[in-house]
Design an enzyme around this catalytic site. Structure first.
Site, PDB file in Angstrom:
ATOM      1  CB  CYS A 129      94.489 139.303  -6.518  1.00 58.01           C
ATOM      2  SG  CYS A 129      94.000 138.086  -5.300  1.00 58.01           S
ATOM      3  CG  HIS A 142      97.273 137.188  -9.258  1.00 58.70           C
ATOM      4  ND1 HIS A 142      97.877 137.478  -8.060  1.00 58.70           N
ATOM      5  CD2 HIS A 142      96.119 136.528  -8.957  1.00 58.70           C
ATOM      6  CE1 HIS A 142      97.122 137.017  -7.073  1.00 58.70           C
ATOM      7  NE2 HIS A 142      96.059 136.443  -7.593  1.00 58.70           N
ATOM      8  CG  ASN A 158      96.683 134.349  -4.537  1.00 55.43           C
ATOM      9  OD1 ASN A 158      97.078 135.506  -4.449  1.00 55.43           O
ATOM     10  ND2 ASN A 158      95.532 134.018  -5.086  1.00 55.43           N
TER      11      ASN A 158
HETATM   12  O1  UT7 Z   1      93.470 135.373  -6.793  1.00 55.03           O
HETATM   13  C1  UT7 Z   1      92.507 134.464  -7.221  1.00 55.03           C
HETATM   14  C2  UT7 Z   1      92.268 133.512  -6.083  1.00 55.03           C
HETATM   15  N1  UT7 Z   1      91.686 132.269  -6.453  1.00 55.03           N
HETATM   16  C3  UT7 Z   1      92.321 131.291  -7.101  1.00 55.03           C
HETATM   17  O2  UT7 Z   1      93.440 131.379  -7.533  1.00 55.03           O
HETATM   18  C4  UT7 Z   1      91.577 129.999  -7.244  1.00 55.03           C
HETATM   19  C5  UT7 Z   1      91.512 129.498  -8.627  1.00 55.03           C
HETATM   20  N2  UT7 Z   1      91.126 128.088  -8.592  1.00 55.03           N
HETATM   21  C6  UT7 Z   1      92.026 127.118  -8.381  1.00 55.03           C
HETATM   22  O3  UT7 Z   1      93.205 127.377  -8.275  1.00 55.03           O
HETATM   23  C7  UT7 Z   1      91.522 125.704  -8.343  1.00 55.03           C
HETATM   24  O4  UT7 Z   1      90.151 125.676  -8.634  1.00 55.03           O
HETATM   25  C8  UT7 Z   1      91.799 125.027  -6.981  1.00 55.03           C
HETATM   26  C9  UT7 Z   1      93.282 124.788  -6.801  1.00 55.03           C
HETATM   27  C10 UT7 Z   1      91.264 125.881  -5.836  1.00 55.03           C
HETATM   28  C11 UT7 Z   1      91.108 123.670  -6.920  1.00 55.03           C
HETATM   29  O5  UT7 Z   1      91.509 122.864  -8.013  1.00 55.03           O
HETATM   30  P1  UT7 Z   1      90.414 122.089  -8.888  1.00 55.03           P
HETATM   31  O6  UT7 Z   1      91.152 121.286  -9.848  1.00 55.03           O
HETATM   32  O7  UT7 Z   1      89.457 123.117  -9.404  1.00 55.03           O
HETATM   33  O8  UT7 Z   1      89.751 121.150  -7.807  1.00 55.03           O
HETATM   34  P2  UT7 Z   1      88.224 121.088  -7.327  1.00 55.03           P
HETATM   35  O9  UT7 Z   1      87.871 122.293  -6.505  1.00 55.03           O
HETATM   36  O10 UT7 Z   1      87.349 120.767  -8.485  1.00 55.03           O
HETATM   37  O11 UT7 Z   1      88.285 119.836  -6.386  1.00 55.03           O
HETATM   38  C12 UT7 Z   1      88.632 118.536  -6.875  1.00 55.03           C
HETATM   39  C13 UT7 Z   1      88.681 117.604  -5.691  1.00 55.03           C
HETATM   40  C14 UT7 Z   1      87.448 117.700  -4.807  1.00 55.03           C
HETATM   41  O12 UT7 Z   1      87.168 116.408  -4.335  1.00 55.03           O
HETATM   42  P3  UT7 Z   1      85.979 115.519  -5.005  1.00 55.03           P
HETATM   43  O13 UT7 Z   1      84.738 116.358  -4.836  1.00 55.03           O
HETATM   44  O14 UT7 Z   1      86.384 115.370  -6.441  1.00 55.03           O
HETATM   45  O15 UT7 Z   1      86.010 114.280  -4.210  1.00 55.03           O
HETATM   46  C15 UT7 Z   1      87.909 118.533  -3.641  1.00 55.03           C
HETATM   47  O16 UT7 Z   1      87.189 118.290  -2.469  1.00 55.03           O
HETATM   48  O17 UT7 Z   1      89.793 117.930  -4.869  1.00 55.03           O
HETATM   49  C16 UT7 Z   1      89.334 118.085  -3.503  1.00 55.03           C
HETATM   50  N3  UT7 Z   1      90.203 119.061  -2.847  1.00 55.03           N
HETATM   51  C17 UT7 Z   1      91.353 118.704  -2.228  1.00 55.03           C
HETATM   52  N4  UT7 Z   1      91.979 117.528  -2.105  1.00 55.03           N
HETATM   53  C18 UT7 Z   1      93.138 117.515  -1.437  1.00 55.03           C
HETATM   54  C19 UT7 Z   1      90.017 120.398  -2.722  1.00 55.03           C
HETATM   55  N5  UT7 Z   1      91.042 120.930  -2.041  1.00 55.03           N
HETATM   56  C20 UT7 Z   1      91.885 119.898  -1.712  1.00 55.03           C
HETATM   57  C21 UT7 Z   1      93.114 119.816  -1.033  1.00 55.03           C
HETATM   58  N6  UT7 Z   1      93.699 118.614  -0.927  1.00 55.03           N
HETATM   59  N7  UT7 Z   1      93.725 120.912  -0.511  1.00 55.03           N
END
Ligand code: UT7
Length: 330
Positions: A114, A257, A287
């Site tokens: 990125c 970004h 993204n």
């Molecule tokens: O250029 C850099 C590229 N990378 C990024 O930009 C990623 C940076 N990270 C993020 O943006 C965030 O970490 C995410 C948006 C990817 C995830 O958000 P989060 O608040 O960190 O959520 P998490 O990964 O801790 O997941 C929380 C819950 C989980 O469920 P449980 O284990 O609490 O039951 C996930 O399984 O949300 C669940 N989850 C979803 N639920 C509905 C993960 N993805 C989804 C989804 N829809 N698409």
């Protein structure tokens, strides 16, 4: 004194097809409320009609050249920043030059995920210092959809495809010609495993006939990436401002970004950047990796968010990890 670097033309290009959050509700177990509240993303342009990295680079380059009032054969160097080239060999830069109808120039791809646009911009600045008569095309593009696992809800909802391009020269185009004042880029390979696209590389090769594995697609530890993105992007932006004796108050527009609205807001807060100065378009593109910053820059200028005289701060973060910042006076 540094050789100056002027932006003579800017352009962007995105694929025609759009995937909305409602589309993802039909593909994986997710919902619009989760996606919008965690990321701010509502839709993304995705190359469902087979558009490739070179197709989108060509679309963006064509607009940048038109804005520059230049013909492709005036270009001396072609650089493409991407992690999703049309092919490993030939490079997308070679293919782009061919599509533009030119040959006999230095053409190369830059891989910094990125942060690719700022890495390519810094490379172009070095080329201009070596060859002040150079006319450098920098295109940054990712077809992230070609490396996204659309059964993995943790990643697939985040990404879109797109391209942005700039034509750069050391010679200005008169009053109001945007000038790249400085670029800072950095990296730390120790955290590389937190965001990967490994499969098919020489470290994790496939044998003929073997089914591709999940390592072929973007894999990441979202939480860790999030933390480092906020820290690294805000610190390198602050470092660049400090280097020039500037404060966030001196900045008119900040284009970070476009990974996630929460990351953008957290970086803005750390930099004490008023929300009204922060440009975002991730709501409609997601993204787009290397394209994210030039796509934002091109749109912000086209929409009049960036105006003549404005000081624009750019910030990036990506796999590697890589990160960077840039300053442009419009
Ligand atoms: O250029 C850099 C590229 N990378 C990024 O930009 C990623 C940076 N990270 C993020 O943006 C965030 O970490 C995410 C948006 C990817 C995830 O958000 P989060 O608040 O960190 O959520 P998490 O990964 O801790 O997941 C929380 C819950 C989980 O469920 P449980 O284990 O609490 O039951 C996930 O399984 O949300 C669940 N989850 C979803 N639920 C509905 C993960 N993805 C989804 C989804 N829809 N698409």
């Amino acid at each position: 004194m540094n050789t100056p670097c002027f932006i003579r033309g800017l352009g962007h290009c995105v694929p025609e097809s759009v995937l909305t959050n409602a589309d993802f509700e039909r593909m994986v177990e997710t919902n619009d409320e989760w996606i919008v509240s965690r990321t701010g993303i509502r839709e993304r342009h995705v190359a469902l009609k087979g558009e490739t990295c070179v197709d989108l680079c060509f679309g963006a380059a064509d607009k940048a050249l038109a804005q520059a009032g230049m013909q492709a054969d005036e270009l001396t160097h072609v650089i493409v920043a991407t992690f999703s080239p049309d092919s490993v060999i030939p490079s997308s830069a070679c293919m782009l030059a061919h599509r533009l109808g030119i040959s006999g120039r230095m053409c190369m791809d830059v891989s910094a995920a990125c942060s690719g646009f700022l890495y390519a911009l810094e490379t172009a600045r070095a080329l201009l210092a070596l060859h002040p008569q150079a006319r450098v095309l920098v295109a940054a593009c990712d077809i992230v959809s070609s490396r996204v696992d659309y059964t993995d809800r943790g990643t697939c909802i985040l990404f879109g495809d797109g391209a942005g391009a700039v034509v750069l020269t050391a010679e200005d185009c008169g009053a109001g010609c945007p000038q790249v004042l400085d670029v800072l880029v950095s990296a730390d390979g120790a955290m590389g495993d937190l965001l990967t696209v490994k499969g098919g590389g020489s470290g994790t090769p496939y044998k003929l006939g073997e089914t591709i594995r999940s390592d072929f697609f973007v894999q990441m530890n979202g939480r860790e990436v999030y933390k480092h993105a906020v820290r690294s992007m805000s610190s390198i932006c602050a470092e660049l401002l400090q280097k020039h004796g500037l404060t966030p108050q001196d900045v008119d527009v900040f284009i970070p970004h476009q990974a996630n609205l929460r990351i953008v807001e957290a970086v803005g807060k750390r930099l004490e950047m008023p929300e009204a100065k922060v440009f975002t378009n991730l709501q409609k593109y997601g993204n787009t990796s290397a394209a994210s910053v030039p796509l934002g820059l091109s749109e912000a200028v086209a929409e009049g968010f960036v105006k003549p005289g404005h000081l624009v701060l750019l910030g990036t973060f990506g796999g590697g990890f890589t990160w960077g910042s840039g300053l442009i006076r419009f």
